[in-house]
Design an enzyme around this catalytic site. Structure first.
Site, PDB file in Angstrom:
ATOM      1  N   LYS A   7      17.611  -4.441  44.678  1.00 50.96           N
ATOM      2  CA  LYS A   7      18.835  -4.245  43.413  1.00 50.96           C
ATOM      3  C   LYS A   7      20.169  -3.573  44.164  1.00 50.96           C
ATOM      4  O   LYS A   7      21.218  -4.007  43.465  1.00 50.96           O
ATOM      5  CB  LYS A   7      18.347  -4.078  42.462  1.00 50.96           C
ATOM      6  CG  LYS A   7      19.335  -4.201  40.999  1.00 50.96           C
ATOM      7  CD  LYS A   7      18.481  -4.389  39.622  1.00 50.96           C
ATOM      8  CE  LYS A   7      19.187  -4.502  38.343  1.00 50.96           C
ATOM      9  NZ  LYS A   7      18.565  -4.961  37.520  1.00 50.96           N
ATOM     10  N   GLU A  63      22.374  -5.351  30.160  1.00 46.52           N
ATOM     11  CA  GLU A  63      20.845  -4.207  30.038  1.00 46.52           C
ATOM     12  C   GLU A  63      21.222  -4.013  28.657  1.00 46.52           C
ATOM     13  O   GLU A  63      20.392  -4.301  27.884  1.00 46.52           O
ATOM     14  CB  GLU A  63      20.412  -3.922  30.768  1.00 46.52           C
ATOM     15  CG  GLU A  63      19.814  -4.579  32.233  1.00 46.52           C
ATOM     16  CD  GLU A  63      19.762  -3.875  33.599  1.00 46.52           C
ATOM     17  OE1 GLU A  63      19.850  -2.730  33.564  1.00 46.52           O
ATOM     18  OE2 GLU A  63      19.397  -4.366  34.853  1.00 46.52           O
TER      19      GLU A  63
END
Ligand code: AMP
Length: 524
Positions: free
Chosen positions: A70, A171
């Protein structure tokens, strides 16, 4: 109707959740773990492995095991972050056709969205096994500070995994949704999210069914991995001092040291000292060498204090951008495994003048928030409204190399802004426009999203033609651009050559390629 799953696609671990009986439930994988390592490998006998199975063989097969990918997704091969990552990751990173970073393991080249797609597919499988039915829709979370390219790539990962991505959400916003579930009172909260590879801070206002992000800031290249790296470098250095042996070129030894550094770091969140014992770490003419080292919490803190302090600069900027002072924040929520470190907790407490809220599990709360958002989207629940912001300003490069902002950072999304473009030369028939995201006044210091050409401009003196270009940021934080010739009203079709993302053909090829691989189940 199949249920919408919420996926936290983390740098280190991933987690999947659904709404069951009105509440978010985190789904354990086959091995009973609620999170799965975001790792993918091709074993020495050619098998594709994901999650715990990939992690378990990482020490002996480091070059063919992908972790923390990521950190690379949506980044250009030439970016400074990528150079730093390439020095540390044992696997090979190469330049892709689109100047993106690609990963080579077992002589096969993978794009980053493909690796992310393999991990998402594993999360899908975990959910399907638990539910006993197929799943086709999901919400995936991304760091709030992900730019357009990184968001597009994450959406592509969902498609590669065979899922329709109903929404990409941030998030910290997801964490706030899970935190706010069932709370009635109006409050302002700060979500401090320090995971394995990224750091985000968001300030939100909750109340009356509305979750509104006031501001966000962060760093998509900072996280627990950096703490591990500092400790690993310290261990290497101590071993060299004591034994005169440099282990930095020994892949297997390095992988063992990195693993031991992470474990010691985690132990030091609850212990004051810990022992690192790595027998037979080296072998030379003098025989086998063993690495035995005691590390104290104080030593670890000394190695990473600047990283922790660095996060507080973003926190300060975010609080200012929200038009608040630290004392205006009612509660602080900690998210991400790295916030278990006492020094991180103490620094955040000191900044806000209050102890963080302890009621949420930092590893699970993001997936739970994604599941909540998934069920809201699936049921078209109008009692809950989520208002998020764009983390970066969006604009274009001017002639003299400056950055002309069109949409300011922390503007609520969806957002739209149009701008009239004209020509600078007589009879000029085309204008090239570079779309950028960032906050520097210098165009090249910002992230180039893509460039496009306005063509077929009718012949006229300079400054006369007027082409209106509209820039849209949707609720996923993804940018699109459209253009219209004001004189004729004709829509100009434009293709933005997005840098770093995959073309439609590439995505389809990857989907076809992956169909033939059935991964062994993780966690067994
Ligand atoms: P996440 O991305 O939220 O899964 O966070 C993963 C990061 O949290 C990794 O860098 C882990 O090493 C770190 N982490 C997990 N548990 C602890 C702990 N007890 N103390 C310090 N760091 C931890």
């Amino acid at each position: 109707m199949s249920r919408v799953i919420g996926i936290d696609l983390g740098t280190t671990n991933s987690c999947v959740s659904i709404i069951d009986g009105g509440k978010p439930v985190v789904i354990p994988n086959t091995g009973g773990y609620k999170t799965s390592p975001s790792m993918f490998a091709i074993s020495q006998d050619g098998k594709r492995l994901v999650g715990h199975l990939a992690k378990r063989q990482a020490i002996t097969n480091a070059v063919n095991t992908v972790s923390s990918s990521k950190r690379l997704i949506g980044r250009r091969f030439d970016s400074p972050e990528l150079k730093r990552a390439a020095e540390y990751f044992p696997y090979e990173i190469v330049r892709g056709e689109n100047d993106d970073a690609r990963i080579v393991i077992s002589e096969k080249t993978f794009t980053c969205p493909e690796i992310a797609g393999i991990i998402v597919r594993e999360m899908k499988r975990v959910a399907e096994e638990y539910l006993g039915e197929p799943v086709s829709e999901c919400v995936i979370t991304v760091p709030a500070y992900f730019n357009d390219t990184q968001r597009q790539c994450t959406k592509d990962a969902g498609r590669i995994a065979g899922l329709e991505v109903l929404r990409i959400i941030n998030e910290p916003t997801a964490a706030a949704l899970a935190y706010g579930l069932g709370r009635e009172q109006e409050e302002k909260i700060a979500v401090y999210d320090l995971g394995g590879g990224t750091f985000d801070i968001s300030i939100l206002e909750l109340g009356d069914g509305v979750v509104e992000v006031l501001a966000t800031a962060g760093n998509t290249f900072l996280g627990g991995d950096d703490f591990d790296r500092r400790l690993a470098e310290y261990i290497l250095h101590e071993f060299k001092d004591a034994e005169g042996v440099d282990l930095s070129g020994d892949l297997m030894a390095m992988q063992r040291i990195k693993d031991a550094a992470e474990k010691a770091k985690c132990d030091l969140s609850s212990l004051n000292t810990t022992e690192i014992n790595l027998p037979f770490i080296a072998n030379d003419a003098d025989g086998a060498r063993h690495l035995n080292l005691e590390v104290s919490r104080e030593t670890l803190e000394g190695l990473v204090v600047d990283i922790v302090k660095g996060t507080l600069k973003s926190v300060e900027q975010c609080v200012n951008d929200a038009g608040l002072s630290p004392a205006d924040v009612d509660h602080v929520v900690l998210v991400g495994g790295q916030t278990r470190m006492p020094m991180v907790q103490a620094s955040v407490s000191e900044f806000f003048g209050q102890r963080p809220h302890k009621g949420v599990n930092p590893d699970e709360v993001v997936a739970m928030g994604a599941a909540i958002q998934g069920s809201v989207l699936a049921s078209d629940d109008r009692d809950m409204l989520l208002l998020d912001v764009t983390p970066f300003s969006l604009g274009i490069a001017t002639f003299d190399g400056h950055f002309a902002k069109l949409i300011d950072r922390n503007t609520t999304v969806p957002a739209r802004k149009s701008h009239i473009f004209t020509t600078t030369r007589d009879d000029q028939s085309a204008v090239k426009i570079r779309v950028l995201q960032g906050d520097s006044n210098v165009a090249t210091d910002n992230h180039l999203l893509g460039e496009f050409v306005l063509a077929d401009i009718p012949q006229a003196s300079k400054g006369v033609p007027e082409v209106e270009v509209a820039f849209d940021i949707d609720a996923n934080g993804i940018v699109s651009v459209s253009a219209r010739d004001l004189a004729t009203g004709k829509e100009q079709s434009i293709t933005v050559n997005a840098t770093g993302t995959l073309s439609e053909e590439e995505i389809e090829r990857i989907i076809r390629d992956n169909e033939s691989y059935d991964l062994p189940t993780a966690g067994k």
